[in-house]
Design an enzyme around this catalytic site. Structure first.
Site, PDB file in Angstrom:
ATOM      1  N   TYR A  53      36.990  45.397  31.233  1.00 47.96           N
ATOM      2  CA  TYR A  53      38.123  45.426  30.646  1.00 47.96           C
ATOM      3  C   TYR A  53      38.887  46.751  30.663  1.00 47.96           C
ATOM      4  O   TYR A  53      38.350  47.816  30.199  1.00 47.96           O
ATOM      5  CB  TYR A  53      38.067  45.090  29.282  1.00 47.96           C
ATOM      6  N   GLU A  55      42.608  47.462  29.306  1.00 47.43           N
ATOM      7  CA  GLU A  55      43.788  47.476  28.761  1.00 47.43           C
ATOM      8  C   GLU A  55      44.598  48.909  28.710  1.00 47.43           C
ATOM      9  O   GLU A  55      43.777  49.770  28.402  1.00 47.43           O
ATOM     10  CB  GLU A  55      43.931  46.716  27.651  1.00 47.43           C
ATOM     11  N   ASP A 199      63.442  41.189  45.396  1.00 42.70           N
ATOM     12  CA  ASP A 199      62.132  40.620  45.394  1.00 42.70           C
ATOM     13  C   ASP A 199      61.794  40.724  46.712  1.00 42.70           C
ATOM     14  O   ASP A 199      62.416  39.514  47.742  1.00 42.70           O
ATOM     15  CB  ASP A 199      62.335  39.380  44.685  1.00 42.70           C
ATOM     16  N   THR A 225      54.714  40.330  46.116  1.00 43.19           N
ATOM     17  CA  THR A 225      53.396  40.049  45.923  1.00 43.19           C
ATOM     18  C   THR A 225      52.603  40.511  47.370  1.00 43.19           C
ATOM     19  O   THR A 225      53.088  41.232  48.166  1.00 43.19           O
ATOM     20  CB  THR A 225      53.352  38.521  46.312  1.00 43.19           C
ATOM     21  N   LYS A 228      50.852  38.020  50.745  1.00 42.96           N
ATOM     22  CA  LYS A 228      51.784  37.333  51.915  1.00 42.96           C
ATOM     23  C   LYS A 228      51.803  38.108  53.313  1.00 42.96           C
ATOM     24  O   LYS A 228      50.839  38.578  53.835  1.00 42.96           O
ATOM     25  CB  LYS A 228      53.305  37.023  51.539  1.00 42.96           C
ATOM     26  N   ARG A 234      45.673  38.402  46.206  1.00 44.83           N
ATOM     27  CA  ARG A 234      46.604  37.678  45.506  1.00 44.83           C
ATOM     28  C   ARG A 234      46.884  38.162  44.457  1.00 44.83           C
ATOM     29  O   ARG A 234      46.230  38.788  43.344  1.00 44.83           O
ATOM     30  CB  ARG A 234      46.143  36.167  45.298  1.00 44.83           C
TER      31      ARG A 234
HETATM   32  N1  DSN Z   1      55.126  29.920  46.550  1.00 47.64           N
HETATM   33  C1  DSN Z   1      55.713  30.829  47.529  1.00 47.64           C
HETATM   34  C2  DSN Z   1      56.087  30.466  48.559  1.00 47.64           C
HETATM   35  O1  DSN Z   1      55.496  29.637  49.507  1.00 47.64           O
HETATM   36  O2  DSN Z   1      57.265  30.861  49.386  1.00 47.64           O
HETATM   37  C3  DSN Z   1      56.744  31.646  46.748  1.00 47.64           C
HETATM   38  O3  DSN Z   1      56.324  32.196  45.499  1.00 47.64           O
END
Ligand code: DSN
Length: 413
Positions: A53, A55, A199, A225, A228, A234
């Site tokens: 933990y 925080e 984004d 994110t 990707k 993740r």
């Molecule tokens: N769910 C993602 C996508 O497949 O583009 C976006 O968050």
């Protein structure tokens, strides 16, 4: 894969993970938002850092025993700042949704106006979908793509921004195949006194690889994110200028999250280091080159692509000229071992549950070493199934060829 303890303690879950391993090993993943993170990242994610933990922030925690995880988070921050060339980065968001929530909560009041991309034209749930927190808390006005070009019309967007006078302009999308003109977006936002959030969840890796315009110098806030195109664990992150740093940090914790996931933050640190290597730049160039080649092959085979092609890691196929819909296509290709997702296309008449498009992307396939000839082959396989008199039977016939290809292009073990 080594699951000695798990196999002993919970053979049921161990078997499910092995089943998922076999599925990933023997299928082509063309889902544009997915990738294959390196083994080093997976090792970190499975480490005992998950037990801690922490925080708060490095040097300012609410728990004892944080001296090691402080170093982990400092390393992730330092590497993130170097990688993105930013003034401030928060590496604690558990996801892209929470990264976007942190920006909205830090920069806006409930009821403020957000001008963002229409979900039906490629936007994201957190850009104002009505059931999402963003659509429930803020006044959402959408821009979309032009019906003629299926691209963002920046002149029209500028006019709309002058009428709407949003508190925030949001750029970025989940299924927009074209590069986003982030400099133009910054001009449009700042001209009307709006703050700009880009984004870059989908294209963060492309930015790092120098194959997409970089939003960091021009936007007030950038979210991403890490799993990707960035090919990490993740999770999410927020980038901002120094003047917003304290506010963003306070909004992430204690505003919207509790304890940070220290194993994931360590995974982010590892992936940031890997992303600084020259190989990563080459990888991103190949993701885009492969995507262009695959889109080109689909067009040569007679398919209509939304906006006519791609500048990025993904493209959208309009299935209407084939009198097909996305759900059936996703299912048929899935039987052949080609994993895709059905997707709405701009001005779609079909419902989102069975839309008129399928989205195809090359990050995962490129991580397996696929080249332009390979992705052209994948396009021909898709065509073979979709044009067959019995697509389900053709998919079954194709399956062994897909498995052979997958075995010669292994996933990271
Ligand atoms: N769910 C993602 C996508 O497949 O583009 C976006 O968050």
């Amino acid at each position: 894969m080594d699951f000695d303890a798990l196999t002993h303690d919970d053979p049921e879950v161990a078997e499910l993970i092995l089943a998922e391993h076999r599925r990933q090993r023997d299928t082509l993943d063309l889902i544009a938002s997915e990738n294959l993170c390196p083994r080093a990242v997976r090792e970190v994610m499975a480490s005992l850092l998950t037990d801690k933990y922490a925080e708060g922030y490095p040097g300012r925690r609410w728990y004892g025993g944080c001296e090691v995880v402080d170093e982990v988070e400092r390393l992730a921050i330092a590497r993130g700042k170097a990688l993105f060339g930013c003034e401030h980065i928060n590496v604690q968001p558990h996801s892209g949704s929470q990264a976007n929530m942190a920006v909205y909560f830090a920069a806006l009041e409930p009821g403020d106006t957000i001008l963002s991309m229409n979900l039906a034209h490629g936007g994201h749930l957190t850009h104002g979908q009505e059931s999402n927190f963003s659509g429930r808390l803020y006044r959402i006005v959408h821009y979309g793509v032009s019906p003629e070009t299926e691209r963002i019309d920046y002149d029209a967007l500028a006019r709309q921004a002058r009428e709407v006078r949003p508190a925030m302009l949001v750029g970025g999308a989940s299924s927009y195949p074209r590069a986003i003109d982030v400099a133009r977006m910054a001009d449009i936002a700042h001209d009307v006194g709006a703050r700009l959030l880009i984004d870059m969840a989908h294209f963060a890796g492309l930015v790092v690889g120098g194959v997409h315009p970089d939003p960091v110098p021009v936007a007030d806030f950038v979210t991403a994110t890490t799993h990707k195109t960035l090919r990490g664990p993740r999770g999410g992150l927020v980038i901002c200028k120094k003047e917003d740093a304290r506010h963003i940090d306070h909004t992430v914790f204690p505003g919207i999250q509790g304890g940070p996931l220290m194993h994931v933050i360590a995974g982010k640190a590892v992936s940031f280091a890997l992303a600084m290597a020259e190989e990563f730049r080459t990888y991103q160039q190949r993701v885009v080159a492969n995507c262009r080649a695959m889109a080109d092959e689909m067009a040569l085979l007679g398919y209509r692509l939304v906006s006519g092609g791609t500048d990025t890691h993904l493209f959208l196929v309009d299935l209407r000229p084939m009198h097909l819909t996305g759900a059936r296509v996703q299912a048929w290709l899935g039987s052949a071992g080609i994993v895709t997702n059905k997707n709405v296309i701009p001005f779609d008449d079909q419902p989102p549950s069975d839309p008129s498009g399928v989205r195809l992307g090359t990050p995962s396939l490129t991580s397996r070493g696929a080249d332009e000839a390979d992705v052209r082959q994948a396009a021909r396989w898709i065509d073979r199934v979709l044009r067959a008199s019995d697509p389900s039977a053709e998919a079954e016939r194709l399956r062994p060829e897909v498995v052979d290809f997958c075995r010669s292009h292994p996933i990271p073990e």
